[in-house]
Design a protein around this motif. Structure first.
Motif, PDB file in Angstrom:
ATOM      1  N   GLU A 238       0.816  -1.214   0.000  1.00  0.00           N
ATOM      2  CA  GLU A 238       0.000   0.000   0.000  1.00  0.00           C
ATOM      3  C   GLU A 238       0.855   1.272   0.000  1.00  0.00           C
ATOM      4  OE1 GLU A 238      -2.449  -0.557   3.442  1.00  0.00           O
ATOM      5  OE2 GLU A 238      -3.421  -2.339   2.599  1.00  0.00           O
ATOM      6  N   GLU A 239       2.180   1.094  -0.038  1.00  0.00           N
ATOM      7  CA  GLU A 239       3.131   2.205  -0.078  1.00  0.00           C
ATOM      8  C   GLU A 239       2.965   3.163   1.100  1.00  0.00           C
ATOM      9  OE1 GLU A 239       3.226   4.052  -3.894  1.00  0.00           O
ATOM     10  OE2 GLU A 239       3.782   2.203  -4.923  1.00  0.00           O
ATOM     11  N   ARG A 240       2.624   2.583   2.253  1.00  0.00           N
ATOM     12  CA  ARG A 240       2.596   3.382   3.474  1.00  0.00           C
ATOM     13  C   ARG A 240       4.019   3.564   3.992  1.00  0.00           C
ATOM     14  NH1 ARG A 240      -0.009   0.202   7.301  1.00  0.00           N
ATOM     15  NH2 ARG A 240      -0.949  -1.345   5.937  1.00  0.00           N
ATOM     16  N   PRO A 241       4.315   4.673   4.624  1.00  0.00           N
ATOM     17  CA  PRO A 241       5.671   4.877   5.140  1.00  0.00           C
ATOM     18  C   PRO A 241       5.977   3.904   6.271  1.00  0.00           C
ATOM     19  CG  PRO A 241       4.207   6.638   5.878  1.00  0.00           C
ATOM     20  CD  PRO A 241       3.436   5.848   4.862  1.00  0.00           C
ATOM     21  N   LEU A 242       7.158   3.313   6.219  1.00  0.00           N
ATOM     22  CA  LEU A 242       7.602   2.389   7.259  1.00  0.00           C
ATOM     23  C   LEU A 242       9.006   2.780   7.707  1.00  0.00           C
ATOM     24  CD1 LEU A 242       6.567  -1.176   5.981  1.00  0.00           C
ATOM     25  CD2 LEU A 242       5.505   0.152   7.823  1.00  0.00           C
ATOM     26  N   GLU A 243       9.312   2.467   8.951  1.00  0.00           N
ATOM     27  CA  GLU A 243      10.672   2.612   9.443  1.00  0.00           C
ATOM     28  C   GLU A 243      11.555   1.542   8.794  1.00  0.00           C
ATOM     29  OE1 GLU A 243      11.497   5.061  11.378  1.00  0.00           O
ATOM     30  OE2 GLU A 243       9.456   5.741  11.871  1.00  0.00           O
ATOM     31  N   PRO A 244      12.845   1.793   8.647  1.00  0.00           N
ATOM     32  CA  PRO A 244      13.719   0.761   8.095  1.00  0.00           C
ATOM     33  C   PRO A 244      13.859  -0.441   9.018  1.00  0.00           C
ATOM     34  CG  PRO A 244      14.999   2.660   8.820  1.00  0.00           C
ATOM     35  CD  PRO A 244      13.563   3.057   8.888  1.00  0.00           C
ATOM     36  N   VAL A 245      13.688  -0.219  10.337  1.00  0.00           N
ATOM     37  CA  VAL A 245      13.869  -1.287  11.310  1.00  0.00           C
ATOM     38  C   VAL A 245      12.803  -1.169  12.398  1.00  0.00           C
ATOM     39  CG1 VAL A 245      15.391  -2.252  13.075  1.00  0.00           C
ATOM     40  CG2 VAL A 245      16.364  -1.434  10.944  1.00  0.00           C
ATOM     41  N   TYR A 246      12.279  -2.316  12.812  1.00  0.00           N
ATOM     42  CA  TYR A 246      11.358  -2.378  13.951  1.00  0.00           C
ATOM     43  C   TYR A 246      11.809  -3.459  14.923  1.00  0.00           C
ATOM     44  CZ  TYR A 246       7.924   0.329  11.241  1.00  0.00           C
ATOM     45  OH  TYR A 246       7.286   1.307  10.524  1.00  0.00           O
ATOM     46  N   ASN A 247      11.681  -3.161  16.223  1.00  0.00           N
ATOM     47  CA  ASN A 247      11.843  -4.190  17.245  1.00  0.00           C
ATOM     48  C   ASN A 247      10.488  -4.810  17.554  1.00  0.00           C
ATOM     49  OD1 ASN A 247      14.564  -3.551  17.571  1.00  0.00           O
ATOM     50  ND2 ASN A 247      14.160  -2.113  19.237  1.00  0.00           N
ATOM     51  N   LEU A 248      10.423  -6.128  17.530  1.00  0.00           N
ATOM     52  CA  LEU A 248       9.227  -6.822  17.990  1.00  0.00           C
ATOM     53  C   LEU A 248       9.540  -7.329  19.397  1.00  0.00           C
ATOM     54  CD1 LEU A 248       8.139  -8.764  14.767  1.00  0.00           C
ATOM     55  CD2 LEU A 248       7.623  -6.419  15.480  1.00  0.00           C
ATOM     56  N   GLY A 249       9.423  -6.419  20.355  1.00  0.00           N
ATOM     57  CA  GLY A 249       9.812  -6.718  21.726  1.00  0.00           C
ATOM     58  C   GLY A 249       8.635  -6.714  22.669  1.00  0.00           C
ATOM     59  N   SER A 250       8.833  -7.334  23.831  1.00  0.00           N
ATOM     60  CA  SER A 250       7.766  -7.456  24.825  1.00  0.00           C
ATOM     61  C   SER A 250       7.651  -6.220  25.709  1.00  0.00           C
ATOM     62  CB  SER A 250       8.030  -8.671  25.716  1.00  0.00           C
ATOM     63  OG  SER A 250       9.169  -8.453  26.535  1.00  0.00           O
ATOM     64  N   GLY A 251       8.738  -5.482  25.840  1.00  0.00           N
ATOM     65  CA  GLY A 251       8.741  -4.308  26.684  1.00  0.00           C
ATOM     66  C   GLY A 251       9.124  -4.572  28.120  1.00  0.00           C
ATOM     67  N   ASP A 252       8.967  -5.819  28.602  1.00  0.00           N
ATOM     68  CA  ASP A 252       9.346  -6.090  29.989  1.00  0.00           C
ATOM     69  C   ASP A 252      10.127  -7.394  30.167  1.00  0.00           C
ATOM     70  OD1 ASP A 252       7.237  -7.785  29.487  1.00  0.00           O
ATOM     71  OD2 ASP A 252       5.910  -6.927  30.997  1.00  0.00           O
ATOM     72  N   GLY A 253       9.913  -8.376  29.322  1.00  0.00           N
ATOM     73  CA  GLY A 253      10.713  -9.596  29.367  1.00  0.00           C
ATOM     74  C   GLY A 253      10.291 -10.586  30.431  1.00  0.00           C
ATOM     75  N   LEU A 254      10.921 -11.752  30.378  1.00  0.00           N
ATOM     76  CA  LEU A 254      10.710 -12.818  31.349  1.00  0.00           C
ATOM     77  C   LEU A 254      12.062 -13.375  31.747  1.00  0.00           C
ATOM     78  CD1 LEU A 254       7.874 -14.778  29.503  1.00  0.00           C
ATOM     79  CD2 LEU A 254       7.578 -13.566  31.681  1.00  0.00           C
ATOM     80  N   SER A 255      12.180 -13.794  32.995  1.00  0.00           N
ATOM     81  CA  SER A 255      13.415 -14.431  33.433  1.00  0.00           C
ATOM     82  C   SER A 255      13.376 -15.917  33.107  1.00  0.00           C
ATOM     83  CB  SER A 255      13.617 -14.245  34.931  1.00  0.00           C
ATOM     84  OG  SER A 255      12.720 -15.072  35.661  1.00  0.00           O
ATOM     85  N   VAL A 256      14.555 -16.528  33.084  1.00  0.00           N
ATOM     86  CA  VAL A 256      14.617 -17.975  32.848  1.00  0.00           C
ATOM     87  C   VAL A 256      13.845 -18.717  33.940  1.00  0.00           C
ATOM     88  CG1 VAL A 256      16.150 -19.976  32.706  1.00  0.00           C
ATOM     89  CG2 VAL A 256      16.808 -17.818  31.623  1.00  0.00           C
ATOM     90  N   ARG A 257      13.940 -18.246  35.169  1.00  0.00           N
ATOM     91  CA  ARG A 257      13.200 -18.913  36.247  1.00  0.00           C
ATOM     92  C   ARG A 257      11.696 -18.772  36.057  1.00  0.00           C
ATOM     93  NH1 ARG A 257      15.230 -20.980  40.744  1.00  0.00           N
ATOM     94  NH2 ARG A 257      17.153 -19.742  40.685  1.00  0.00           N
ATOM     95  N   GLN A 258      11.240 -17.627  35.591  1.00  0.00           N
ATOM     96  CA  GLN A 258       9.805 -17.471  35.312  1.00  0.00           C
ATOM     97  C   GLN A 258       9.338 -18.443  34.237  1.00  0.00           C
ATOM     98  OE1 GLN A 258      10.042 -13.123  34.630  1.00  0.00           O
ATOM     99  NE2 GLN A 258       8.328 -12.927  36.057  1.00  0.00           N
ATOM    100  N   VAL A 259      10.175 -18.652  33.219  1.00  0.00           N
ATOM    101  CA  VAL A 259       9.835 -19.626  32.181  1.00  0.00           C
ATOM    102  C   VAL A 259       9.770 -21.033  32.782  1.00  0.00           C
ATOM    103  CG1 VAL A 259      10.634 -20.731  30.058  1.00  0.00           C
ATOM    104  CG2 VAL A 259      10.764 -18.237  30.301  1.00  0.00           C
ATOM    105  N   MET A 260      10.733 -21.380  33.625  1.00  0.00           N
ATOM    106  CA  MET A 260      10.736 -22.693  34.268  1.00  0.00           C
ATOM    107  C   MET A 260       9.489 -22.882  35.132  1.00  0.00           C
ATOM    108  SD  MET A 260      13.472 -24.415  33.385  1.00  0.00           S
ATOM    109  CE  MET A 260      15.132 -24.154  32.712  1.00  0.00           C
ATOM    110  N   ASP A 261       9.114 -21.844  35.878  1.00  0.00           N
ATOM    111  CA  ASP A 261       7.911 -21.925  36.713  1.00  0.00           C
ATOM    112  C   ASP A 261       6.674 -22.171  35.854  1.00  0.00           C
ATOM    113  OD1 ASP A 261       9.440 -21.502  38.951  1.00  0.00           O
ATOM    114  OD2 ASP A 261       8.932 -19.368  39.144  1.00  0.00           O
ATOM    115  N   ALA A 262       6.603 -21.487  34.710  1.00  0.00           N
ATOM    116  CA  ALA A 262       5.464 -21.681  33.807  1.00  0.00           C
ATOM    117  C   ALA A 262       5.465 -23.092  33.223  1.00  0.00           C
ATOM    118  CB  ALA A 262       5.493 -20.638  32.690  1.00  0.00           C
ATOM    119  N   MET A 263       6.645 -23.605  32.889  1.00  0.00           N
ATOM    120  CA  MET A 263       6.742 -24.976  32.373  1.00  0.00           C
ATOM    121  C   MET A 263       6.192 -25.976  33.395  1.00  0.00           C
ATOM    122  SD  MET A 263       8.160 -25.477  29.303  1.00  0.00           S
ATOM    123  CE  MET A 263       8.951 -24.458  28.039  1.00  0.00           C
ATOM    124  N   ARG A 264       6.566 -25.809  34.644  1.00  0.00           N
ATOM    125  CA  ARG A 264       6.080 -26.718  35.692  1.00  0.00           C
ATOM    126  C   ARG A 264       4.574 -26.566  35.889  1.00  0.00           C
ATOM    127  NH1 ARG A 264       9.689 -25.548  39.063  1.00  0.00           N
ATOM    128  NH2 ARG A 264       8.612 -23.780  40.022  1.00  0.00           N
TER     129      ARG A 264
END
Length: 323
Positions: A238-264
């Motif tokens: 559609e030829e809309r203006p775009l930035e050359p680069v975008y971050n697809l980030g969460s903004g706050d992140g997760l720790s490895v331990r939080q991931v392990m807790d979720a797995m359990r």
């Protein structure tokens, strides 16, 4: 109006293909199946087995399928291994991108969405990475992705190529029970394989400068990621203006331990992770802002950590049953 998805038989690429189809956009796939799986590609999608290093193959595929744009995901994606295989990494990621751009120029395809990486930043100096944060890659993989961005930038100056690059870090979960992450290096599949085999998952380092002592990273759901690739492709058409680069980030992140807790919690498998020494080069925290992508590419975190784990676990177990 067909989009060519390079690496479309891989874990992320296959989700991008499905997102295109669900949005009513046609696509074709090229993949050398070095890490992808033919079964990840729907039978209705044209499939070309081959490498992005083969310019003639790319030209033929683009002409045969009437390609108007490319989503470029093909590449060697293992940052740690790239240190031992720098020449292979640069051949696949830099030379491959160069051949792809040559083929696009021959055919007259002038739109590309490029799969880049948060590895271009290296170890950030600030707690929240933005698109203007300095790029200091610390592996051949990160360097190769940054060079790919430069190739697109320079080709745009020379030919008017319309492009954008999407940087992301840990892509997890599944949007379909028929697709799962088969990487031998990513945290989610490593933990899931350990649980399925009756082994205890491991945490490398619990003395980092983070709330629970383990590394904090961005974890983003693969289906959310795929939707932003579609949004980027639509914006280019559609030829809309775009930035050359975008971050697809969460903004706050997760720790490895939080991931392990979720797995359990989600799998119902009770375990206490084994603590191992730190691995060299692991920074305390890498988390990116997704504000620009939210503004332009419909980017948002639609899945919480439990949903990420549940979808990954379900898809991996479905694969086990299908064998």
């Amino acid at each position: 109006m067909t989009w060519l998805v390079t690496g479309g038989a891989g874990y992320i690429g296959a989700h991008v293909v499905r997102a295109f189809l669900e949005e009513g956009l046609e696509c074709a796939v090229i993949d050398d199946l070095s890490s992808g799986h033919r079964g990840f590609v729907p039978e209705t999608v044209p499939f070309v087995e081959g490498s992005v290093l083969d310019t003639e193959l790319l030209v033929g595929a683009m002409r045969t399928h009437g390609v108007v744009g490319v989503v470029h995901l093909a590449g060697f994606k293992y940052a740690g291994v790239s240190v031992q295989r720098p020449l292979h990494t640069f051949e696949q990621n830099v030379t491959g991108t160069l051949h792809l751009l040559q083929a696009m120029q021959v055919v007259g395809v002038d739109k590309i969405v490029y799969s880049s990486s948060a590895a271009t930043f290296g170890t950030p100096q600030e707690p929240l990475v933005t698109e203007t944060s300095p790029t200091r890659p610390e592996s051949p993989y990160g360097e190769s992705k940054l060079v790919g961005e430069w190739l697109l930038r320079d080709q745009a100056v020379a030919t008017g190529l319309r492009h954008t690059s999407l940087r992301y870090f840990n892509v997890v979960g599944s949007g379909s029970d028929t697709i799962h992450d088969t990487s031998p290096h990513n945290l989610f599949p490593l933990v899931i394989e350990a649980l399925l085999e009756g082994r205890t998952p491991q945490i490398y380092g619990a003395d980092y400068d983070t709330p629970d002592g383990t590394c904090v990273r961005d974890y983003v759901h693969v289906a959310d990621l795929a939707l932003s690739h579609v949004a980027a492709a639509r914006a280019l058409v559609e030829e809309r203006p775009l930035e050359p680069v975008y971050n697809l980030g969460s903004g706050d992140g997760l720790s490895v331990r939080q991931v392990m807790d979720a797995m359990r919690r989600v799998t119902g498998v009770d375990f206490t992770p084994e603590l191992q020494p730190r691995r060299p080069g692991d920074p305390d925290r890498i988390v990116a802002s997704g504000e620009l992508a939210a503004r332009d590419l419909d980017w948002r975190m639609r899945h919480d950590v439990d949903e990420m784990v549940a979808s990954a676990w379900r898809a991996r177990r479905a694969a086990e049953v299908a064998r």
